[in-house]
Motif scaffolding. Sequence first.
Motif, PDB file in Angstrom:
ATOM      1  N   GLU A 113      -4.260   4.738   3.674  1.00 37.53           N
ATOM      2  CA  GLU A 113      -4.809   5.238   4.943  1.00 37.53           C
ATOM      3  C   GLU A 113      -6.337   5.261   4.974  1.00 37.53           C
ATOM      4  O   GLU A 113      -6.924   5.301   6.040  1.00 37.53           O
ATOM      5  N   TYR A 114      -6.988   5.317   3.792  1.00 38.97           N
ATOM      6  CA  TYR A 114      -8.451   5.452   3.883  1.00 38.97           C
ATOM      7  C   TYR A 114      -9.260   4.510   2.998  1.00 38.97           C
ATOM      8  O   TYR A 114     -10.456   4.340   3.241  1.00 38.97           O
ATOM      9  N   LEU A 115      -8.665   3.875   1.982  1.00 36.05           N
ATOM     10  CA  LEU A 115      -9.487   3.013   1.118  1.00 36.05           C
ATOM     11  C   LEU A 115      -9.948   1.780   1.896  1.00 36.05           C
ATOM     12  O   LEU A 115      -9.167   1.161   2.618  1.00 36.05           O
ATOM     13  N   ARG A 116     -11.217   1.449   1.742  1.00 37.64           N
ATOM     14  CA  ARG A 116     -11.765   0.305   2.483  1.00 37.64           C
ATOM     15  C   ARG A 116     -11.429  -1.008   1.775  1.00 37.64           C
ATOM     16  O   ARG A 116     -11.436  -1.078   0.550  1.00 37.64           O
ATOM     17  N   ASP A 117     -11.191  -2.046   2.575  1.00 31.61           N
ATOM     18  CA  ASP A 117     -10.930  -3.413   2.087  1.00 31.61           C
ATOM     19  C   ASP A 117      -9.736  -3.453   1.126  1.00 31.61           C
ATOM     20  O   ASP A 117      -9.710  -4.255   0.181  1.00 31.61           O
ATOM     21  N   LEU A 118      -8.761  -2.592   1.377  1.00 27.83           N
ATOM     22  CA  LEU A 118      -7.628  -2.478   0.452  1.00 27.83           C
ATOM     23  C   LEU A 118      -6.689  -3.683   0.540  1.00 27.83           C
ATOM     24  O   LEU A 118      -6.293  -4.099   1.628  1.00 27.83           O
ATOM     25  N   VAL A 119      -6.367  -4.226  -0.622  1.00 26.53           N
ATOM     26  CA  VAL A 119      -5.356  -5.288  -0.719  1.00 26.53           C
ATOM     27  C   VAL A 119      -4.359  -4.860  -1.790  1.00 26.53           C
ATOM     28  O   VAL A 119      -4.766  -4.499  -2.900  1.00 26.53           O
ATOM     29  N   ILE A 120      -3.069  -4.884  -1.452  1.00 26.43           N
ATOM     30  CA  ILE A 120      -2.048  -4.626  -2.479  1.00 26.43           C
ATOM     31  C   ILE A 120      -1.740  -5.969  -3.128  1.00 26.43           C
ATOM     32  O   ILE A 120      -1.377  -6.941  -2.445  1.00 26.43           O
ATOM     33  N   ILE A 121      -1.960  -6.042  -4.428  1.00 24.75           N
ATOM     34  CA  ILE A 121      -1.838  -7.335  -5.126  1.00 24.75           C
ATOM     35  C   ILE A 121      -0.357  -7.738  -5.190  1.00 24.75           C
ATOM     36  O   ILE A 121       0.480  -6.926  -5.616  1.00 24.75           O
ATOM     37  N   PRO A 122      -0.034  -8.973  -4.758  1.00 27.85           N
ATOM     38  CA  PRO A 122       1.369  -9.406  -4.819  1.00 27.85           C
ATOM     39  C   PRO A 122       1.885  -9.364  -6.256  1.00 27.85           C
ATOM     40  O   PRO A 122       1.140  -9.632  -7.202  1.00 27.85           O
ATOM     41  N   LYS A 123       3.174  -9.025  -6.382  1.00 27.72           N
ATOM     42  CA  LYS A 123       3.806  -8.874  -7.712  1.00 27.72           C
ATOM     43  C   LYS A 123       3.573 -10.102  -8.588  1.00 27.72           C
ATOM     44  O   LYS A 123       3.313  -9.997  -9.784  1.00 27.72           O
ATOM     45  N   SER A 124       3.629 -11.286  -7.948  1.00 32.39           N
ATOM     46  CA  SER A 124       3.505 -12.538  -8.705  1.00 32.39           C
ATOM     47  C   SER A 124       2.120 -12.701  -9.343  1.00 32.39           C
ATOM     48  O   SER A 124       1.948 -13.481 -10.269  1.00 32.39           O
ATOM     49  N   GLU A 125       1.126 -11.970  -8.824  1.00 37.31           N
ATOM     50  CA  GLU A 125      -0.238 -12.100  -9.364  1.00 37.31           C
ATOM     51  C   GLU A 125      -0.610 -10.979 -10.337  1.00 37.31           C
ATOM     52  O   GLU A 125      -1.741 -10.921 -10.826  1.00 37.31           O
ATOM     53  N   LEU A 126       0.330 -10.069 -10.601  1.00 38.30           N
ATOM     54  CA  LEU A 126       0.014  -8.943 -11.499  1.00 38.30           C
ATOM     55  C   LEU A 126       0.113  -9.377 -12.963  1.00 38.30           C
ATOM     56  O   LEU A 126       0.974 -10.199 -13.306  1.00 38.30           O
ATOM     57  N   PRO A 127      -0.755  -8.825 -13.828  1.00 31.51           N
ATOM     58  CA  PRO A 127      -0.617  -9.121 -15.264  1.00 31.51           C
ATOM     59  C   PRO A 127       0.745  -8.644 -15.788  1.00 31.51           C
ATOM     60  O   PRO A 127       1.376  -7.783 -15.172  1.00 31.51           O
ATOM     61  N   LYS A 128       1.122  -9.177 -16.939  1.00 34.45           N
ATOM     62  CA  LYS A 128       2.403  -8.816 -17.559  1.00 34.45           C
ATOM     63  C   LYS A 128       2.505  -7.291 -17.749  1.00 34.45           C
ATOM     64  O   LYS A 128       1.518  -6.650 -18.121  1.00 34.45           O
ATOM     65  N   ALA A 129       3.644  -6.728 -17.478  1.00 36.07           N
ATOM     66  CA  ALA A 129       3.953  -5.300 -17.665  1.00 36.07           C
ATOM     67  C   ALA A 129       3.231  -4.369 -16.686  1.00 36.07           C
ATOM     68  O   ALA A 129       3.241  -3.151 -16.865  1.00 36.07           O
ATOM     69  N   VAL A 130       2.598  -4.934 -15.666  1.00 40.63           N
ATOM     70  CA  VAL A 130       1.975  -4.089 -14.637  1.00 40.63           C
ATOM     71  C   VAL A 130       2.944  -3.963 -13.460  1.00 40.63           C
ATOM     72  O   VAL A 130       3.490  -4.959 -12.984  1.00 40.63           O
ATOM     73  N   ALA A 131       3.149  -2.708 -12.982  1.00 45.28           N
ATOM     74  CA  ALA A 131       4.126  -2.482 -11.903  1.00 45.28           C
ATOM     75  C   ALA A 131       3.485  -2.542 -10.522  1.00 45.28           C
ATOM     76  O   ALA A 131       4.135  -2.875  -9.526  1.00 45.28           O
ATOM     77  N   PHE A 132       2.188  -2.190 -10.453  1.00 45.47           N
ATOM     78  CA  PHE A 132       1.540  -2.068  -9.142  1.00 45.47           C
ATOM     79  C   PHE A 132       0.046  -2.300  -9.320  1.00 45.47           C
ATOM     80  O   PHE A 132      -0.542  -1.894 -10.326  1.00 45.47           O
ATOM     81  N   GLY A 133      -0.582  -2.951  -8.334  1.00 43.83           N
ATOM     82  CA  GLY A 133      -2.024  -3.189  -8.432  1.00 43.83           C
ATOM     83  C   GLY A 133      -2.678  -3.250  -7.066  1.00 43.83           C
ATOM     84  O   GLY A 133      -2.049  -3.653  -6.079  1.00 43.83           O
ATOM     85  N   ILE A 134      -3.934  -2.806  -7.001  1.00 49.83           N
ATOM     86  CA  ILE A 134      -4.687  -2.867  -5.739  1.00 49.83           C
ATOM     87  C   ILE A 134      -6.102  -3.372  -6.006  1.00 49.83           C
ATOM     88  O   ILE A 134      -6.625  -3.268  -7.125  1.00 49.83           O
ATOM     89  N   LYS A 135      -6.711  -3.917  -4.931  1.00 48.96           N
ATOM     90  CA  LYS A 135      -8.145  -4.208  -4.922  1.00 48.96           C
ATOM     91  C   LYS A 135      -8.724  -3.470  -3.737  1.00 48.96           C
ATOM     92  O   LYS A 135      -8.083  -3.404  -2.682  1.00 48.96           O
TER      93      LYS A 135
END
Length: 349
Positions: A113-135
């Motif tokens: 709701e408030y982080l600027r320029d937020l992108v949720i990183i697609p699962k396919s682009e996450l490093p091994k063993a990472v469940a969730f990622g954002i930029k």
Amino acid sequence: MARDSIVILGAGIIGLDVAIELSKRGYGKYVTVIAEHLPGDTSIDYTSPWAGANFSGISGGDANALRWDRAGYTLMMEMIDKKVTEARYLEKTESTEYWDEMPQPDKIQSMTEYLRDLVIIPKSELPKAVAFGIKFTTVTINAPAHCQHLKTLLSEPEYGSVPFIRRRASRLQDAFLSENTKLVFNCIGNSAITLSGVSDAKCYPTRGQILLVKAPSVKQNIMRHGNGYETYVIPRPLSDGSVILGGYMQKGNSFPNVKEEETKSILQRTGELLPVLLNGEVEIIGAVVGLRPSREGGARVEQERISDKIVIHNYGAGGTGFQAGIGMAVDAVDLAAESLKELNQKSML
Ligand SMILES: Cc1cc2nc3c(=O)[nH]c(=O)nc-3n(C[C@H](O)[C@H](O)[C@H](O)COP(=O)(O)OP(=O)(O)OC[C@H]3O[C@@H](n4cnc5c(N)ncnc54)[C@H](O)[C@@H]3O)c2cc1C
């Protein structure tokens, strides 16, 4: 009202944020800060100079933490946009954050709701063993310089010429400096565990070792919130290429010294996370340890009445004092509204 009508006990980021908030509301000239350690000092008993520091998703998912995070992020971003003088050592930077375990849905919802320029990183682009990622665009703070800067500002007439007195309190009552003192903000960090009159059994230190390095190529923040580890890279604003590499979140551990094996682990983990750190330019300036003032259930921002006097407790910020401190200060001063009104009325008689 007198100069010591309002006393702030503690000059870490939590006490400084309260002093700035009081000053903004016109009470600066009635405030005195007392603390054993002041901005510019370094001690294992003074956490603020050791912080990274940046805004991140490291905080808990309870309602207070979510609210203070949102307030802190939004207000700091506005301060940078408006180029206000308190924001001199704050900077916007690109940040990437990874979680090995999925964060709580409320936390994800709140951040979106408030982080600027937020992108949720697609699962396919996450490093091994990472469940969730954002930029997103974060706020990064040069922690020791920011604290010193706030103290300097508070000392100026425009902010109320707030005096800073170096003094150790052996009990909470010592913060009531004279008959005039009606309101005390208790911002003592880890001393909440032991200080007579507070002795909060929910408080504990969370140890973190970090490295201060020179690495001018690093321009972005990156963090991995792991299972049993915490790895992060935070470039330090206005510092000539200094970067903080971390780290650890060791609950209940107050060992004050640097451990060589932890230095090695930090270099290895941060190099894996951000390979530019392996380009040969990294020069270690120092390794240090800080103790986050943590508290079961989250920080305590609460009012306590002691006969005709008021204490506003404001401690237990854990690993979030810089990102949440402004929001906590707004709540702390709001809690004192009645008492501030009374003080104002008495001074007009
Ligand atoms: C390695 C590390 C990395 C961190 N990174 C981040 C980050 O990226 N972002 C973030 O938001 N936060 C971060 N933090 C957390 C942040 O540093 C803390 O939440 C914050 O510094 C706590 O501030 P404080 O004012 O409560 O405590 P402190 O800074 O410890 O200040 C306490 C004050 O109370 C005074 N005091 C205590 N007892 C007494 C007494 N008896 N009499 C008089 N004075 C007394 C002390 O002298 C001092 O002035 C990090 C912390 C560490 C250790």
